[in-house]
Design a protein around this motif. Structure first.
Motif, PDB file in Angstrom:
ATOM      1  N   ALA A  18       0.838  -1.202   0.000  1.00 44.37           N
ATOM      2  CA  ALA A  18       0.000   0.000   0.000  1.00 44.37           C
ATOM      3  C   ALA A  18       0.873   1.251   0.000  1.00 44.37           C
ATOM      4  O   ALA A  18       1.619   1.493   0.948  1.00 44.37           O
ATOM      5  CB  ALA A  18      -0.918   0.000   1.219  1.00 44.37           C
ATOM      6  N   LEU A  19       0.768   2.015  -1.072  1.00 44.34           N
ATOM      7  CA  LEU A  19       1.542   3.248  -1.215  1.00 44.34           C
ATOM      8  C   LEU A  19       0.618   4.434  -0.942  1.00 44.34           C
ATOM      9  O   LEU A  19      -0.355   4.660  -1.668  1.00 44.34           O
ATOM     10  CB  LEU A  19       2.127   3.343  -2.627  1.00 44.34           C
ATOM     11  N   PHE A  20       0.912   5.186   0.121  1.00 47.01           N
ATOM     12  CA  PHE A  20       0.071   6.309   0.546  1.00 47.01           C
ATOM     13  C   PHE A  20       0.703   7.632   0.112  1.00 47.01           C
ATOM     14  O   PHE A  20       1.890   7.865   0.362  1.00 47.01           O
ATOM     15  CB  PHE A  20      -0.098   6.310   2.063  1.00 47.01           C
ATOM     16  N   ALA A  21      -0.100   8.488  -0.509  1.00 46.09           N
ATOM     17  CA  ALA A  21       0.444   9.743  -1.023  1.00 46.09           C
ATOM     18  C   ALA A  21      -0.494  10.906  -0.751  1.00 46.09           C
ATOM     19  O   ALA A  21      -1.719  10.742  -0.706  1.00 46.09           O
ATOM     20  CB  ALA A  21       0.700   9.621  -2.526  1.00 46.09           C
ATOM     21  N   PHE A  22       0.121  12.084  -0.608  1.00 49.67           N
ATOM     22  CA  PHE A  22      -0.641  13.323  -0.484  1.00 49.67           C
ATOM     23  C   PHE A  22       0.254  14.486  -0.917  1.00 49.67           C
ATOM     24  O   PHE A  22       1.292  14.736  -0.310  1.00 49.67           O
ATOM     25  CB  PHE A  22      -1.127  13.539   0.952  1.00 49.67           C
ATOM     26  N   LEU A  47      -2.325   1.936  -4.900  1.00 51.81           N
ATOM     27  CA  LEU A  47      -1.810   3.303  -4.968  1.00 51.81           C
ATOM     28  C   LEU A  47      -2.926   4.198  -4.458  1.00 51.81           C
ATOM     29  O   LEU A  47      -3.951   4.360  -5.119  1.00 51.81           O
ATOM     30  CB  LEU A  47      -1.415   3.664  -6.402  1.00 51.81           C
ATOM     31  N   SER A  48      -2.734   4.768  -3.283  1.00 50.76           N
ATOM     32  CA  SER A  48      -3.829   5.461  -2.605  1.00 50.76           C
ATOM     33  C   SER A  48      -3.485   6.925  -2.369  1.00 50.76           C
ATOM     34  O   SER A  48      -2.458   7.245  -1.765  1.00 50.76           O
ATOM     35  CB  SER A  48      -4.124   4.767  -1.264  1.00 50.76           C
ATOM     36  N   ASP A  49      -4.363   7.814  -2.829  1.00 48.44           N
ATOM     37  CA  ASP A  49      -4.148   9.257  -2.717  1.00 48.44           C
ATOM     38  C   ASP A  49      -5.164   9.868  -1.750  1.00 48.44           C
ATOM     39  O   ASP A  49      -6.359   9.576  -1.822  1.00 48.44           O
ATOM     40  CB  ASP A  49      -4.277   9.913  -4.087  1.00 48.44           C
ATOM     41  N   ASP A  50      -4.668  10.727  -0.858  1.00 49.78           N
ATOM     42  CA  ASP A  50      -5.537  11.329   0.148  1.00 49.78           C
ATOM     43  C   ASP A  50      -6.057  12.692  -0.312  1.00 49.78           C
ATOM     44  O   ASP A  50      -5.895  13.696   0.364  1.00 49.78           O
ATOM     45  CB  ASP A  50      -4.783  11.464   1.476  1.00 49.78           C
ATOM     46  N   CYS A  51      -6.673  12.705  -1.493  1.00 53.22           N
ATOM     47  CA  CYS A  51      -7.284  13.908  -2.065  1.00 53.22           C
ATOM     48  C   CYS A  51      -6.259  15.026  -2.241  1.00 53.22           C
ATOM     49  O   CYS A  51      -6.441  16.149  -1.751  1.00 53.22           O
ATOM     50  CB  CYS A  51      -8.457  14.369  -1.207  1.00 53.22           C
ATOM     51  N   SER A  52      -5.201  14.722  -2.971  1.00 54.66           N
ATOM     52  CA  SER A  52      -4.156  15.720  -3.244  1.00 54.66           C
ATOM     53  C   SER A  52      -4.704  16.869  -4.082  1.00 54.66           C
ATOM     54  O   SER A  52      -5.602  16.686  -4.908  1.00 54.66           O
ATOM     55  CB  SER A  52      -2.988  15.075  -3.982  1.00 54.66           C
ATOM     56  N   VAL A  75      -5.765   1.697  -8.171  1.00 57.36           N
ATOM     57  CA  VAL A  75      -5.542   3.117  -7.887  1.00 57.36           C
ATOM     58  C   VAL A  75      -6.818   3.665  -7.262  1.00 57.36           C
ATOM     59  O   VAL A  75      -7.908   3.483  -7.801  1.00 57.36           O
ATOM     60  CB  VAL A  75      -5.202   3.904  -9.172  1.00 57.36           C
ATOM     61  N   ARG A  76      -6.688   4.323  -6.133  1.00 54.92           N
ATOM     62  CA  ARG A  76      -7.855   4.839  -5.425  1.00 54.92           C
ATOM     63  C   ARG A  76      -7.567   6.246  -4.906  1.00 54.92           C
ATOM     64  O   ARG A  76      -6.409   6.628  -4.732  1.00 54.92           O
ATOM     65  CB  ARG A  76      -8.251   3.924  -4.265  1.00 54.92           C
ATOM     66  N   ARG A  77      -8.651   6.973  -4.634  1.00 57.30           N
ATOM     67  CA  ARG A  77      -8.512   8.322  -4.106  1.00 57.30           C
ATOM     68  C   ARG A  77      -9.617   8.590  -3.102  1.00 57.30           C
ATOM     69  O   ARG A  77     -10.787   8.275  -3.359  1.00 57.30           O
ATOM     70  CB  ARG A  77      -8.589   9.342  -5.250  1.00 57.30           C
ATOM     71  N   ASN A  78      -9.264   9.165  -1.949  1.00 59.58           N
ATOM     72  CA  ASN A  78     -10.276   9.566  -0.981  1.00 59.58           C
ATOM     73  C   ASN A  78     -11.033  10.786  -1.511  1.00 59.58           C
ATOM     74  O   ASN A  78     -10.435  11.664  -2.139  1.00 59.58           O
ATOM     75  CB  ASN A  78      -9.621   9.899   0.370  1.00 59.58           C
ATOM     76  N   THR A  79     -12.312  10.846  -1.243  1.00 60.07           N
ATOM     77  CA  THR A  79     -13.126  11.949  -1.769  1.00 60.07           C
ATOM     78  C   THR A  79     -12.830  13.272  -1.070  1.00 60.07           C
ATOM     79  O   THR A  79     -13.107  14.343  -1.604  1.00 60.07           O
ATOM     80  CB  THR A  79     -14.626  11.637  -1.639  1.00 60.07           C
ATOM     81  N   PHE A  80     -12.275  13.202   0.133  1.00 58.35           N
ATOM     82  CA  PHE A  80     -11.765  14.393   0.811  1.00 58.35           C
ATOM     83  C   PHE A  80     -10.578  13.954   1.664  1.00 58.35           C
ATOM     84  O   PHE A  80     -10.374  12.766   1.892  1.00 58.35           O
ATOM     85  CB  PHE A  80     -12.854  15.083   1.658  1.00 58.35           C
ATOM     86  N   ASN A  81      -9.796  14.910   2.127  1.00 55.03           N
ATOM     87  CA  ASN A  81      -8.575  14.590   2.871  1.00 55.03           C
ATOM     88  C   ASN A  81      -8.926  14.008   4.238  1.00 55.03           C
ATOM     89  O   ASN A  81      -9.595  14.638   5.048  1.00 55.03           O
ATOM     90  CB  ASN A  81      -7.721  15.855   3.017  1.00 55.03           C
ATOM     91  N   LEU A  82      -8.453  12.785   4.483  1.00 59.77           N
ATOM     92  CA  LEU A  82      -8.797  12.078   5.711  1.00 59.77           C
ATOM     93  C   LEU A  82      -7.744  12.205   6.794  1.00 59.77           C
ATOM     94  O   LEU A  82      -8.040  11.971   7.968  1.00 59.77           O
ATOM     95  CB  LEU A  82      -9.001  10.585   5.405  1.00 59.77           C
ATOM     96  N   GLY A  83      -6.502  12.531   6.429  1.00 60.33           N
ATOM     97  CA  GLY A  83      -5.409  12.415   7.383  1.00 60.33           C
ATOM     98  C   GLY A  83      -4.856  11.001   7.335  1.00 60.33           C
ATOM     99  O   GLY A  83      -5.536  10.050   6.941  1.00 60.33           O
ATOM    100  N   THR A  84      -3.616  10.832   7.770  1.00 58.00           N
ATOM    101  CA  THR A  84      -2.899   9.564   7.555  1.00 58.00           C
ATOM    102  C   THR A  84      -3.574   8.369   8.212  1.00 58.00           C
ATOM    103  O   THR A  84      -3.626   7.273   7.637  1.00 58.00           O
ATOM    104  CB  THR A  84      -1.459   9.687   8.069  1.00 58.00           C
ATOM    105  N   ALA A  85      -4.086   8.524   9.425  1.00 58.39           N
ATOM    106  CA  ALA A  85      -4.662   7.382  10.138  1.00 58.39           C
ATOM    107  C   ALA A  85      -5.865   6.799   9.408  1.00 58.39           C
ATOM    108  O   ALA A  85      -5.917   5.592   9.118  1.00 58.39           O
ATOM    109  CB  ALA A  85      -5.036   7.790  11.563  1.00 58.39           C
TER     110      ALA A  85
END
Length: 357
Positions: A18-22, A47-52, A75-85
């Motif tokens: 799991a690759l976490f990016a922001f 490949l996971s993006d925290d709503c960059s 490849v996935r993306r959060n719909t809004f920024n969740l924070g790392t946890a």
């Protein structure tokens, strides 16, 4: 036949990378290449993006579309920024692997990283917990340090260490967690950029730590690191960090209560006292955001940090926190200098100033 996990046997299970990016568009290509280069064959890559707000997610999508290798890629993306946890929690919910190998969007994993971690886990008998390794720290193409897996006086007895305020028995960028670290507990609390502290504590509560000294991760230092730039001149950002600590340790208190029947009552009580001490000291370090912070106020807060064992166990780490008030540059530069000086004085290896290949 060993018990099945996600449709594969534990003799050679499916593993999740799991690759976490922001907001890491400058570095994400190298991080994704490190993921794609893994030699372990039964691998899913998330490949996971925290709503960059930059092109991080688009670069991930482009690289995934061009990938022709053997690994399954999501490849996935959060719909809004969740924070790392919560970001880690949400990515885990879409994973299928028996092991979750985590990576940051500005670090680079060695091709053999997953394979070496799997072999160490298999040799130990597939216990619940965490596998962690050494790392190579670099900045601007230069290697600053090669650090083996963290060892503390309580290695192998991590819960006893937590009772003594040893909060981080492993380096976050090098870790892989078994599914039980997530599945045996309620979801991580939201609003925090700190995921490693509660996850490592969970690993100690239900299993063991497996350490690998090989540097399997190249950890990049730069001025936009997610864990840096928390300075007095930016009180809103500093307060976000302090609030994240409060949430992370509250998460630990909740997890301790969830599992306290499994550990010695006296140990549990001592751990909770230490957890509450960190929560209390962190709340005292929150800064005013609508008035100028004078030199006297800065000095008072720095001395509070230096004097508080609940901020960090050792004076060295407390000093690093205090130095961070003056900005990333002096903090890292002095830390590297001190490491090099101590290494030279003791006959050990000083910081490596050679091209990082």
């Amino acid at each position: 036949m060993i018990e099945t996990v996600a449709g594969a046997t534990l003799e050679r299970p499916l593993i999740t990378f799991a690759l976490f990016a922001f907001n890491q568009e400058k570095y994400i290509s190298e991080a994704v290449e490190g993921a794609f280069s893994q030699t372990y064959e039964r691998l899913e890559i998330i490949l996971s993006d925290d709503c960059s707000s930059d092109r991080t997610f688009e670069i991930m999508q482009e690289m995934a579309a061009e990938y022709k290798g053997p690994h399954r890629v999501l490849v996935r993306r959060n719909t809004f920024n969740l924070g790392t946890a919560l970001h880690a929690q949400s990515a885990f919910s879409q994973s299928s692997g028996a092991l979750l190998v985590v990576a940051a969007g500005d670090d680079i994993s060695a091709p053999e990283r997953v394979e070496v971690m799997f072999q160490a886990w298999a040799k130990a008998g597939f216990p619940e917990g965490v596998i962690h390794s050494g790392r190579k720290v670099f900045r601007d193409g230069l290697v600053l340090d090669v650090i083996p897996a963290i060892r503390t006086p309580y290695t192998g007895r991590e819960l006893e260490g937590y009772a003594k305020s040893f909060w981080l028995p492993a380096a976050a960028p090098t870790c892989a967690y078994t599914r039980g670290v997530f599945e045996r507990f309620p979801p991580l609390m939201g609003g925090s950029i700190i995921e490693d502290v509660p996850l490592l504590f969970r690993a100690a509560l239900i299993g063991k730590y497996i350490s690998i000294d090989s540097a399997l991760v190249r950890q990049r230092l730069h001025e936009d690191n997610r864990g840096t730039r928390y300075i007095i001149s930016r009180p809103g950002r500093w307060n976000y960090f302090m609030l994240s600590k409060i949430i992370a340790f509250r998460n630990m208190q909740s997890d301790l209560n969830e599992r306290n029947a499994d550990i010695d009552e006296r140990t549990a009580r001592r751990i909770e006292v230490n957890i509450l001490s960190v929560i209390k000291s962190s709340s005292k370090l929150l800064l005013p955001e609508f008035r100028r912070i004078g030199l006297m106020s800065k000095t008072v807060i720095m001395f509070k940090m230096l004097a508080s064992p609940s901020v960090a166990r050792t004076v060295r780490y407390r000093l690093e926190y205090a130095l961070s008030f003056f900005g990333f540059g002096i903090h890292i530069a002095l830390k590297s200098y001190v490491r090099g000086f101590i290494g030279g004085f003791s006959g050990g290896k000083s910081a490596i100033r050679e091209k990082d290949s």
